[in-house]
Write a protein that holds these residues in place. Structure first.
Motif, PDB file in Angstrom:
ATOM      1  N   PRO A 168       0.824  -1.209   0.000  1.00 14.23           N
ATOM      2  CA  PRO A 168       0.000   0.000   0.000  1.00 14.23           C
ATOM      3  C   PRO A 168       0.862   1.265   0.000  1.00 14.23           C
ATOM      4  CG  PRO A 168      -0.896  -1.592   1.539  1.00 14.23           C
ATOM      5  CD  PRO A 168       0.406  -2.162   1.055  1.00 14.23           C
ATOM      6  N   GLY A 169       0.505   2.210  -0.873  1.00 15.89           N
ATOM      7  CA  GLY A 169       1.288   3.439  -1.012  1.00 15.89           C
ATOM      8  C   GLY A 169       2.383   3.316  -2.059  1.00 15.89           C
ATOM      9  N   GLY A 170       2.670   2.077  -2.489  1.00 17.34           N
ATOM     10  CA  GLY A 170       3.686   1.845  -3.523  1.00 17.34           C
ATOM     11  C   GLY A 170       3.163   2.211  -4.906  1.00 17.34           C
ATOM     12  N   ARG A 171       4.060   2.299  -5.863  1.00 18.78           N
ATOM     13  CA  ARG A 171       3.691   2.786  -7.188  1.00 18.78           C
ATOM     14  C   ARG A 171       3.886   1.759  -8.308  1.00 18.78           C
ATOM     15  NH1 ARG A 171       3.703   8.500  -7.717  1.00 18.78           N
ATOM     16  NH2 ARG A 171       2.550   9.357  -5.953  1.00 18.78           N
ATOM     17  N   LEU A 172       2.956   1.789  -9.254  1.00 13.37           N
ATOM     18  CA  LEU A 172       3.073   1.026 -10.500  1.00 13.37           C
ATOM     19  C   LEU A 172       3.209   2.057 -11.619  1.00 13.37           C
ATOM     20  CD1 LEU A 172       2.821  -1.514 -12.326  1.00 13.37           C
ATOM     21  CD2 LEU A 172       0.338  -1.212 -12.244  1.00 13.37           C
ATOM     22  N   VAL A 173       4.308   1.983 -12.366  1.00 13.87           N
ATOM     23  CA  VAL A 173       4.593   2.951 -13.430  1.00 13.87           C
ATOM     24  C   VAL A 173       4.745   2.177 -14.740  1.00 13.87           C
ATOM     25  CG1 VAL A 173       6.231   4.711 -14.228  1.00 13.87           C
ATOM     26  CG2 VAL A 173       5.774   4.454 -11.774  1.00 13.87           C
ATOM     27  N   VAL A 174       3.852   2.426 -15.697  1.00 16.39           N
ATOM     28  CA  VAL A 174       3.864   1.648 -16.949  1.00 16.39           C
ATOM     29  C   VAL A 174       3.833   2.580 -18.162  1.00 16.39           C
ATOM     30  CG1 VAL A 174       2.808  -0.226 -18.274  1.00 16.39           C
ATOM     31  CG2 VAL A 174       2.545  -0.192 -15.792  1.00 16.39           C
ATOM     32  N   MET A 175       4.777   2.356 -19.068  1.00 17.16           N
ATOM     33  CA  MET A 175       4.813   3.114 -20.312  1.00 17.16           C
ATOM     34  C   MET A 175       4.517   2.177 -21.465  1.00 17.16           C
ATOM     35  SD  MET A 175       7.398   6.070 -21.287  1.00 17.16           S
ATOM     36  CE  MET A 175       8.852   5.173 -20.777  1.00 17.16           C
ATOM     37  N   SER A 176       3.535   2.551 -22.288  1.00 12.75           N
ATOM     38  CA  SER A 176       3.175   1.696 -23.425  1.00 12.75           C
ATOM     39  C   SER A 176       3.266   2.492 -24.723  1.00 12.75           C
ATOM     40  CB  SER A 176       1.773   1.111 -23.235  1.00 12.75           C
ATOM     41  OG  SER A 176       0.868   2.129 -22.935  1.00 12.75           O
ATOM     42  N   TYR A 177       3.327   1.753 -25.839  1.00  8.83           N
ATOM     43  CA  TYR A 177       3.579   2.389 -27.137  1.00  8.83           C
ATOM     44  C   TYR A 177       2.515   2.090 -28.182  1.00  8.83           C
ATOM     45  CZ  TYR A 177       8.095   3.303 -25.091  1.00  8.83           C
ATOM     46  OH  TYR A 177       9.083   3.744 -24.256  1.00  8.83           O
ATOM     47  N   HIS A 178       1.533   1.275 -27.844  1.00 13.07           N
ATOM     48  CA  HIS A 178       0.408   1.120 -28.774  1.00 13.07           C
ATOM     49  C   HIS A 178      -0.884   0.961 -27.985  1.00 13.07           C
ATOM     50  CE1 HIS A 178       0.285  -3.296 -28.369  1.00 13.07           C
ATOM     51  NE2 HIS A 178       1.583  -3.310 -28.565  1.00 13.07           N
ATOM     52  N   SER A 179      -1.995   1.250 -28.686  1.00 11.40           N
ATOM     53  CA  SER A 179      -3.285   1.378 -28.011  1.00 11.40           C
ATOM     54  C   SER A 179      -3.728   0.107 -27.300  1.00 11.40           C
ATOM     55  CB  SER A 179      -4.354   1.809 -29.012  1.00 11.40           C
ATOM     56  OG  SER A 179      -4.413   0.892 -30.082  1.00 11.40           O
ATOM     57  N   LEU A 180      -3.340  -1.063 -27.819  1.00  6.89           N
ATOM     58  CA  LEU A 180      -3.760  -2.327 -27.192  1.00  6.89           C
ATOM     59  C   LEU A 180      -3.204  -2.431 -25.777  1.00  6.89           C
ATOM     60  CD1 LEU A 180      -2.920  -4.707 -30.152  1.00  6.89           C
ATOM     61  CD2 LEU A 180      -5.201  -4.024 -29.456  1.00  6.89           C
ATOM     62  N   GLU A 181      -1.887  -2.170 -25.648  1.00  9.91           N
ATOM     63  CA  GLU A 181      -1.251  -2.228 -24.327  1.00  9.91           C
ATOM     64  C   GLU A 181      -1.818  -1.138 -23.426  1.00  9.91           C
ATOM     65  OE1 GLU A 181       3.278  -3.722 -25.426  1.00  9.91           O
ATOM     66  OE2 GLU A 181       2.847  -1.583 -25.394  1.00  9.91           O
ATOM     67  N   ASP A 182      -1.916   0.074 -23.969  1.00  6.92           N
ATOM     68  CA  ASP A 182      -2.366   1.200 -23.147  1.00  6.92           C
ATOM     69  C   ASP A 182      -3.772   0.962 -22.597  1.00  6.92           C
ATOM     70  OD1 ASP A 182      -2.123   3.916 -22.037  1.00  6.92           O
ATOM     71  OD2 ASP A 182      -3.701   4.394 -23.487  1.00  6.92           O
ATOM     72  N   ARG A 183      -4.642   0.344 -23.412  1.00  5.00           N
ATOM     73  CA  ARG A 183      -6.015   0.075 -22.974  1.00  5.00           C
ATOM     74  C   ARG A 183      -6.021  -0.876 -21.764  1.00  5.00           C
ATOM     75  NH1 ARG A 183      -8.266  -2.033 -27.675  1.00  5.00           N
ATOM     76  NH2 ARG A 183      -7.920   0.026 -28.542  1.00  5.00           N
ATOM     77  N   LEU A 184      -5.203  -1.929 -21.835  1.00 10.54           N
ATOM     78  CA  LEU A 184      -5.116  -2.881 -20.709  1.00 10.54           C
ATOM     79  C   LEU A 184      -4.639  -2.184 -19.442  1.00 10.54           C
ATOM     80  CD1 LEU A 184      -3.516  -6.204 -22.064  1.00 10.54           C
ATOM     81  CD2 LEU A 184      -5.899  -5.772 -21.530  1.00 10.54           C
ATOM     82  N   VAL A 185      -3.579  -1.379 -19.584  1.00  6.84           N
ATOM     83  CA  VAL A 185      -2.983  -0.689 -18.433  1.00  6.84           C
ATOM     84  C   VAL A 185      -3.980   0.318 -17.842  1.00  6.84           C
ATOM     85  CG1 VAL A 185      -1.103   0.825 -17.672  1.00  6.84           C
ATOM     86  CG2 VAL A 185      -0.642  -0.989 -19.334  1.00  6.84           C
ATOM     87  N   LYS A 186      -4.613   1.082 -18.724  1.00  5.76           N
ATOM     88  CA  LYS A 186      -5.591   2.096 -18.289  1.00  5.76           C
ATOM     89  C   LYS A 186      -6.749   1.442 -17.521  1.00  5.76           C
ATOM     90  CE  LYS A 186      -9.055   5.161 -20.288  1.00  5.76           C
ATOM     91  NZ  LYS A 186      -9.692   5.595 -21.541  1.00  5.76           N
ATOM     92  N   ASN A 187      -7.331   0.383 -18.109  1.00  8.64           N
ATOM     93  CA  ASN A 187      -8.460  -0.291 -17.457  1.00  8.64           C
ATOM     94  C   ASN A 187      -8.064  -0.901 -16.124  1.00  8.64           C
ATOM     95  OD1 ASN A 187     -10.235   0.334 -19.484  1.00  8.64           O
ATOM     96  ND2 ASN A 187     -10.056  -1.621 -20.544  1.00  8.64           N
ATOM     97  N   PHE A 188      -6.858  -1.508 -16.092  1.00 11.66           N
ATOM     98  CA  PHE A 188      -6.421  -2.169 -14.867  1.00 11.66           C
ATOM     99  C   PHE A 188      -6.206  -1.155 -13.740  1.00 11.66           C
ATOM    100  CE2 PHE A 188      -3.079  -3.857 -12.043  1.00 11.66           C
ATOM    101  CZ  PHE A 188      -3.761  -4.953 -11.555  1.00 11.66           C
ATOM    102  N   ILE A 189      -5.541  -0.051 -14.042  1.00 12.50           N
ATOM    103  CA  ILE A 189      -5.278   0.950 -12.991  1.00 12.50           C
ATOM    104  C   ILE A 189      -6.572   1.655 -12.570  1.00 12.50           C
ATOM    105  CG2 ILE A 189      -4.120   3.155 -12.486  1.00 12.50           C
ATOM    106  CD1 ILE A 189      -1.697   2.162 -14.069  1.00 12.50           C
TER     107      ILE A 189
END
Length: 303
Positions: A226-247
């Protein structure tokens, strides 16, 4: 080994909110472009770095720091390997997704449309499935699916049919052979973009990238304290959609789940509502930054 300059390095480091005694994980080590700066912040802390690529291991071997541990594995095994080192909880996890320009620039790996090479595209050379295998053995409907979903090709059905009809007479083994086969389907004036989409689709399938990303994201909820960070950089919409929905929603479908009181059930709170994108200056210096989207989540306390 020349590796790309890391995209949005300052923003990634700020996103992690590094504590000198904290435990961090860089799950896409590559050339160490993120790991080396993270290590500078650590005094008593520890950094674990993952990468399945043999060239990445050679780079990691050059880091002489008691705070550093390299793990040659796919990030989908995050929890398993951390457990091997006696680690149950960490303070932050960083993922810079996609393919490194180094991998593209090694012709024999077959990642690039620019060089003649065997159709390989394996990030882990110990696995069996290659792009050549996919192109020559997948059914037309399977090819249609991956070119449509992973490559986002508008004419995926035509491209799949074209590949299947050509391979009857001759196996498609090299980059140039595939380009030649697809010549009739390729929109005029958009050759580079079209072929890049085809190659993206094959690469994602060869390396099971979308499923690996899902497996990895699910585990971050278990390993980040708790309080820790998840930092994700993506380069195409498929990956970004998964990351966005999950967070934002705690699942990959993007459908909010709520508890009895109407509160969202999710492990992370988005730190930035919209993705962080690179500045115009950075894009001018580094073309790879153009499509990058950075999302940061902060681990909530479990109810």
């Amino acid at each position: 080994m020349m590796y790309h300059k890391p995209v949005m390095l300052k923003e990634c480091l700020e996103g992690l909110a590094i504590k000198p005694e904290g435990i961090y994980v860089d799950v896409t080590f590559g050339g160490g472009g993120h790991s080396k700066p993270i290590l500078k912040y650590l005094s008593e802390g520890k950094l674990f770095a993952f990468d399945q690529d043999v060239d990445a291991k050679a780079n990691a071997d050059q880091i002489e720091s008691p705070n550093f541990q390299f793990i040659q594995s796919n990030f989908r095994y995050l929890k398993k390997y951390l457990k091997l080192y006696g680690i149950n909880k960490v303070d932050g996890v960083l993922a810079d997704l996609g393919i490194s320009s180094h991998q593209i620039d090694v012709p024999e790996r077959g990642f690039s449309t620019r060089y003649e090479a065997q159709l390989d595209m394996r990030m882990d050379q110990n696995t069996n499935l290659t792009a050549e295998e996919i192109v020559n053995t997948y059914s037309e409907s399977q090819l249609h699916r991956i070119l449509g979903i992973y490559g986002e090709l508008k004419n995926a059905r035509t491209a799949a049919a074209t590949i299947v009809s050509h391979r009857i007479n001759k196996r498609i083994q090299t980059v140039n052979q595939l380009k030649e086969v697809l010549q009739k389907c390729t929109p005029r004036g958009k050759e580079n973009k079209y072929l890049a989409q085809v190659f993206q689709a094959l690469r994602i399938e060869v390396n099971d990238e979308m499923k690996a990303l899902e497996d990895f994201l699910m585990q971050t909820a278990e390993v980040i304290r708790p309080g820790g960070r998840l930092v994700v950089m993506s380069y195409h919409s498929l990956e970004d959609r998964l990351v966005k929905n999950f967070i934002a929603k705690g699942n990959f479908q993007g459908q909010p789940e709520k508890d009895f009181y109407g509160n969202l059930i999710r492990p992370f709170e988005p730190v930035n509502r919209k993705p962080i994108i690179a500045s115009e200056e950075e894009v001018a210096e580094n073309s790879r930054a153009r499509s990058a989207k950075l999302r940061i989540g902060e681990r909530l306390k479990d109810e």
